[in-house]
Design an enzyme around this catalytic site. Structure first.
Site, PDB file in Angstrom:
ATOM      1  CE  LYS A 190      87.068 -48.574 -69.251  1.00 24.11           C
ATOM      2  NZ  LYS A 190      86.912 -47.101 -69.227  1.00 24.11           N
ATOM      3  CG  ASP A 246      85.104 -45.379 -66.566  1.00 22.16           C
ATOM      4  OD1 ASP A 246      86.163 -45.130 -67.142  1.00 22.16           O
ATOM      5  OD2 ASP A 246      84.040 -44.748 -66.774  1.00 22.16           O
ATOM      6  CD  GLU A 283      86.762 -42.891 -64.603  1.00 17.14           C
ATOM      7  OE1 GLU A 283      87.440 -43.473 -63.731  1.00 17.14           O
ATOM      8  OE2 GLU A 283      87.196 -42.631 -65.748  1.00 17.14           O
ATOM      9  CG  ASP A 292      86.907 -39.994 -68.339  1.00 17.63           C
ATOM     10  OD1 ASP A 292      87.447 -41.101 -68.284  1.00 17.63           O
ATOM     11  OD2 ASP A 292      87.161 -39.161 -69.234  1.00 17.63           O
ATOM     12  CE  LYS A 318      90.695 -40.809 -70.075  1.00 17.95           C
ATOM     13  NZ  LYS A 318      90.258 -40.590 -68.674  1.00 17.95           N
ATOM     14  CD1 TRP A 341      94.664 -47.504 -67.806  1.00 23.34           C
ATOM     15  CD2 TRP A 341      94.708 -46.520 -69.816  1.00 23.34           C
ATOM     16  NE1 TRP A 341      94.195 -48.413 -68.725  1.00 23.34           N
ATOM     17  CE2 TRP A 341      94.224 -47.840 -69.968  1.00 23.34           C
ATOM     18  CE3 TRP A 341      94.818 -45.719 -70.951  1.00 23.34           C
ATOM     19  CZ2 TRP A 341      93.850 -48.368 -71.199  1.00 23.34           C
ATOM     20  CZ3 TRP A 341      94.451 -46.235 -72.175  1.00 23.34           C
ATOM     21  CH2 TRP A 341      93.970 -47.562 -72.288  1.00 23.34           C
TER      22      TRP A 341
END
Ligand code: 0XW
Ligand code: MG
Length: 368
Positions: free
Chosen positions: A163, A192, A217, A240, A264, A319
């Site tokens: 991150k 990301d 990402e 994403d 997602k 995940w």
């Protein structure tokens, strides 16, 4: 067989370990769990839990508000008729895909139980006997991030998501370099930023880290910005937050912008929608993840079931948020990390979970 009752539960998931993204830190999101009770007595469970009010454009209270319309719309429908159910939901309310995802997943769980099959088999079957996961390395100092990346690889992780964002860009660059120094052969590194950089910052990072094998990402917020970074940077782009629906995903593939996706279930609307996107990505040979923003065993089991059906060479991983809240709705079968993989529940048909709804407290709404 038809859905005779819909129950809605609100279940707080208190974060035990700090989890930060460029825009926000996850605190105690309140997950929405739905139970569909068929007139034959079978019960199917679904879930939607948004990590923070910033990660995607829906909110956990809004999920339960949308169910005030969607819940009654489910009554009388046959869970196995997934396209009929999704058409009925879309005719009831525009958007609100997280709420629809919870109901869609519950239909898959219910239908699979009625057929005596695991959801993973109804989705096409697991492509391998283990489901690869990816692990998040949080926003931290270069030393802390490198130590976490090393520890995760010691535990068997082969996919790291670092991150970044929300701080000075040279601090991000220092952390990326420190983690890259400890990434081992065979480990995939995604950086990301959850839309947190400007294109200038993203290109600064890509230039400063040009020699590092990694993907970016969602470095920036818009497709135009991602295209700029793709054209002028040195790294593949994983989309994403912009991967909102199958038409957008198809365009991102055909334009060549997306080299991969972080997908997602709640953003796409559930397993029915994600199955179609899976087939598109596999046919296009574009890697994808199968996961969700947050949540407990139910959403985790749905993401892992879909993730198990991916071509392993094109799986960016499934995940789960369990390491950050430690909650299992099914202590025996709930998905958990197993080195670099995640376990597929084997508690029987459906999602493979054995759930006592009393653990969720009193329903906040019942439709019958
Ligand atoms: C890592 N996740 C799946 C969990 C957080 O909700 C954000 C998301 C991501 O990929 O950005
Ligand atoms: Mg992401």
């Amino acid at each position: 067989m038809a859905i005779a009752e819909v129950r809605v539960y609100a279940v707080p998931l208190e974060t035990q370990n700090i989890y930060t993204m460029s825009s926000s830190r996850v605190a105690t999101p309140v997950s929405t769990i739905v139970a569909l009770i068929d007139d034959d007595g079978t019960v199917g469970f679904g879930e939607a839990c948004l990590a923070t009010p910033h990660y995607q454009s829906e909110h956990n209270d809004g999920v339960r508000a949308a169910l005030e319309l969607l819940g009654p719309a489910m009554l009388g429908l046959e869970a196995q008729r997934f396209t009929v159910v999704n058409a009925a939901m879309d005719a009831t309310i525009e958007g609100q895909r997280a709420a629809k995802a919870a109901l869609d997943i519950a239909c898959w769980d219910l239908a699979a139980k009625q057929l005596g099959q695991p959801v993973v088999d109804m989705l096409g079957g697991a492509r391998s006997d283990h489901v690869v996961s990816y692990h998040v390395v949080g926003i931290a100092t270069p030393e802390e991030a490198a130590a976490e990346a090393s520890a995760l690889q010691d535990q068997g992780s082969t996919r790291l998501q670092l991150k970044t964002g929300g701080r000075l860009i040279h601090d991000d660059i220092a952390s990326i370099r420190a983690v890259a120094d400890v990434v081992r052969p065979g480990t995939d590194l995604a950086v990301d930023t959850n839309r947190g950089w400007s294109t200038v910052e993203a290109l600064q990072v890509s230039n400063a880290c040009a020699s590092i094998t990694m993907s970016l990402e969602q470095p920036c917020a818009t497709e135009a910005e991602l295209a700029d970074v793709k054209a002028n940077g040195h790294h593949p782009i994983v989309v994403d937050e912009n991967a909102t629906d199958i038409r957008t995903i198809a365009r991102l593939i055909t334009s060549g912008l997306a080299n991969g996706f972080g997908l997602k279930l709640t953003r796409l609307g559930g397993l029915t929608a994600m199955r179609a996107v899976r087939d598109l990505c596999m046919a296009s040979r574009v890697p994808m993840s199968s996961d969700d923003a947050w949540g407990g065993d139910i959403i985790a089991a749905a993401g892992v079931a879909l993730g198990a059906t991916l071509d392993p060479r094109l799986s960016r991983g499934a995940w789960i948020s369990h390491p950050y809240h430690g909650v299992h709705y099914d202590d025996a079968n709930g998905p958990r990390l197993d080195g670099g993989n995640v376990t597929l529940p084997a508690g029987g048909p459906g999602l493979g979970l054995v759930l006592d709804p009393d653990q969720f407290g009193e329903p906040v709404a019942v439709y019958r």
